[in-house]
Write a protein that holds these residues in place. Sequence first.
Motif, PDB file in Angstrom:
ATOM      1  N   LEU A   9      42.455  38.479  57.567  1.00 20.56           N
ATOM      2  CA  LEU A   9      43.513  39.183  56.835  1.00 20.56           C
ATOM      3  C   LEU A   9      44.739  38.301  56.666  1.00 20.56           C
ATOM      4  O   LEU A   9      45.411  38.344  55.630  1.00 20.56           O
ATOM      5  CB  LEU A   9      43.886  40.471  57.564  1.00 20.56           C
ATOM      6  N   ILE A  10      45.028  37.499  57.681  1.00 20.30           N
ATOM      7  CA  ILE A  10      46.198  36.619  57.580  1.00 20.30           C
ATOM      8  C   ILE A  10      45.998  35.606  56.462  1.00 20.30           C
ATOM      9  O   ILE A  10      46.924  35.324  55.691  1.00 20.30           O
ATOM     10  CB  ILE A  10      46.463  35.915  58.932  1.00 20.30           C
ATOM     11  N   VAL A  11      44.766  35.088  56.345  1.00 19.00           N
ATOM     12  CA  VAL A  11      44.494  34.142  55.252  1.00 19.00           C
ATOM     13  C   VAL A  11      44.797  34.814  53.913  1.00 19.00           C
ATOM     14  O   VAL A  11      45.457  34.235  53.044  1.00 19.00           O
ATOM     15  CB  VAL A  11      43.026  33.664  55.289  1.00 19.00           C
ATOM     16  N   VAL A  12      44.351  36.060  53.753  1.00 21.13           N
ATOM     17  CA  VAL A  12      44.572  36.765  52.489  1.00 21.13           C
ATOM     18  C   VAL A  12      46.061  37.021  52.269  1.00 21.13           C
ATOM     19  O   VAL A  12      46.593  36.800  51.175  1.00 21.13           O
ATOM     20  CB  VAL A  12      43.792  38.092  52.469  1.00 21.13           C
ATOM     21  N   ALA A  13      46.756  37.460  53.320  1.00 23.88           N
ATOM     22  CA  ALA A  13      48.179  37.771  53.175  1.00 23.88           C
ATOM     23  C   ALA A  13      48.966  36.519  52.845  1.00 23.88           C
ATOM     24  O   ALA A  13      49.861  36.542  51.991  1.00 23.88           O
ATOM     25  CB  ALA A  13      48.714  38.414  54.459  1.00 23.88           C
ATOM     26  N   VAL A  14      48.650  35.414  53.508  1.00 24.38           N
ATOM     27  CA  VAL A  14      49.386  34.179  53.271  1.00 24.38           C
ATOM     28  C   VAL A  14      49.039  33.616  51.886  1.00 24.38           C
ATOM     29  O   VAL A  14      49.904  33.118  51.170  1.00 24.38           O
ATOM     30  CB  VAL A  14      49.084  33.141  54.379  1.00 24.38           C
ATOM     31  N   GLY A  15      47.771  33.710  51.502  1.00 26.12           N
ATOM     32  CA  GLY A  15      47.357  33.157  50.208  1.00 26.12           C
ATOM     33  C   GLY A  15      47.823  33.995  49.040  1.00 26.12           C
ATOM     34  O   GLY A  15      48.047  33.478  47.949  1.00 26.12           O
ATOM     35  N   GLY A  16      47.981  35.277  49.269  1.00 24.65           N
ATOM     36  CA  GLY A  16      48.320  36.169  48.167  1.00 24.65           C
ATOM     37  C   GLY A  16      47.076  36.912  47.732  1.00 24.65           C
ATOM     38  O   GLY A  16      46.069  36.299  47.404  1.00 24.65           O
ATOM     39  N   MET A  17      47.148  38.247  47.725  1.00 21.78           N
ATOM     40  CA  MET A  17      45.979  39.065  47.395  1.00 21.78           C
ATOM     41  C   MET A  17      45.463  38.767  46.006  1.00 21.78           C
ATOM     42  O   MET A  17      46.243  38.669  45.060  1.00 21.78           O
ATOM     43  CB  MET A  17      46.350  40.540  47.455  1.00 21.78           C
ATOM     44  N   GLY A  18      44.161  38.618  45.887  1.00 21.61           N
ATOM     45  CA  GLY A  18      43.558  38.452  44.570  1.00 21.61           C
ATOM     46  C   GLY A  18      43.606  37.037  44.039  1.00 21.61           C
ATOM     47  O   GLY A  18      43.072  36.762  42.983  1.00 21.61           O
TER      48      GLY A  18
END
Lengths: 317, 288
Positions: free
Chosen positions: B227-236
């Motif tokens: 989840l941290i990867v997604v949050a840091v990268g930006g959703m979508g």
Amino acid sequence: MKSWGPPLLLLILAVVLYFALPFNLAFLTRILIMVVLVLSLDLVLGYAGIATLGQAALYGAGAYAAGLFAIHVWADPVAGLFVGAGAGAMLAFVSGLVLMRTQGLTLIMLSIAVASICLEIANKARDVTGGADGLRGIRMEPVLGLFAFDFIGKTGFWYALAVVAVVFVVLALLSRAPLGLSLRGIHESPERMAAIGVSVYWRRITAYTIGGGIAGIAGALSAQITQLVSLESFSFTLSAEALIMLILGGTGRLYGAVLGTLIFMFVHHWAAANDPFNWLFVIGALVLAVVFFLPKGVISAPPAITRLLKGGRHAGS
Amino acid sequence: MTLFLNIAVDGIAYGMILFMISVGLSVTMGLMRVVNLAHGGFALLGGTFAHWFGQELGLPFWPAALLAIVATIAVSLPLERLIYRRIYGFGDLQQVLATIGLTFLMIASVNLWQGSSLLSIPLPDSLKQSVDLGFRTLPVHRLVVIAAGLVSILGLWLLLDRTLFGIRLRAAVDNRGTASALGIDTDWIFMAAFGLGAGLAALGGILGAEILPIDAYYPVRYMVLFLIVVAVGGMGSISGSFVAALGLGTLETATRYLVPDYATIVFFTFVIILLALRPQGLLGKAHA
């Protein structure tokens, strides 16, 4: 104050359980402590709409603060509760300054990160916190100088019940006070609240700080009654379980928090005792069933059933 | 210098695994607006199938891995049809609760089927060999992981940027209602994207088993990491997931090399600072 019926009923239920399960007082006390934690989450998430998965950070801060206070300063339980509340509130305020600027997934991730950092600090500061062995050697004085903690846990149970009652009443009053109403407003439409002149950011910080204080009380209770603070106090699992209990029961209603905790803890206790490896089947199925059939939580069951019984054209509206 | 190269190689290999597992999560979260906490479960399923095909049915590594990915996709599609489709319309909290429930069911199923012990996926000899990079010897496995990660991002880029499916998917991400009104079958797009994400997670789970060992509690243990990867990268954002996964993978590896005692604290402090400065993630869109 609409009715004193339901809270009285819950109080009676607690007393009945006390006499019905005299050999499970530790378990019942654990439920009461979790009720306090889930109530704090209900204020933060259910009322103010702040989605967090890091409530354990505030709980753990309260637990360690109360434990250390009892060991090094003064072993009075009630003073310890205030120290725990102070520690939880302080951490919530400081972390809230950053957290409340964000929302959604980012806020969830930030709250998890805060709890993870707390966990690591407690783990590394072995000299102060006992690290992975936990904080030991907490010896409490009698509650109010009258009721000594006993081996079976009778005092612990009544002490925890009293704290639950006080927290419940405070939250019930708060939810009807202007602050509580403005939190509800922020939950429903932050833009509109900002438009009528409410500082959304500071209100959210206030709510988070109060929630932190109550979570701190839950932690302090646990430290005092179990006489041990372990690293688990900061764990992600604890935050996640508290969240499950709250949504299971129904957010934004204090009874929902109490009900969800009761159901989760009893199902956990019963399923884990029957089959420690497969209790996740039971809780997983329960959680899915609630989401699909009672999306507003178990607390919405009575109206849903009434609707079903009335049937006909009005059903499902 | 050697230390720096060590960190770079290990960090990038670790980051590639994070990317393969998280990218599907990022797409489903960006596309369906669903907080899918059960995503790590597909990596677990992939690893478990690979373990089963390899250990109990005696298949060699590559066929076992391939079959495991196919099996995971085969599980994910009906799941999307029957359960996720209903979850899309729920509020955030209901989504969290439902996907946690699914995670529990996945854990319990794997536990019932294969037990709670570590599920090993033995590598073939060809992957166990070492290659000499000049400054150190490195298992071929790490190079394969890095190559698989590069192939994944390249393949995804081609798929999304150069094909009709990609155009439709991006249209559906940007605005589902309009895309649907233009005659794009968004239901089908959703299912295909979901299956693709689950397959990539399975691939990442299998290849990453050396670094993130597979056992029944895998989805819960690494849920926060993904989840941290997604949050840091930006959703979508696929490129966002790539940058975030490599960055965070390298960061975590670097802290483990340089300040092993404070690795977790440094890691999460960095995440907090980053998210405080860019709440929508590195490459996320500022809306919503």
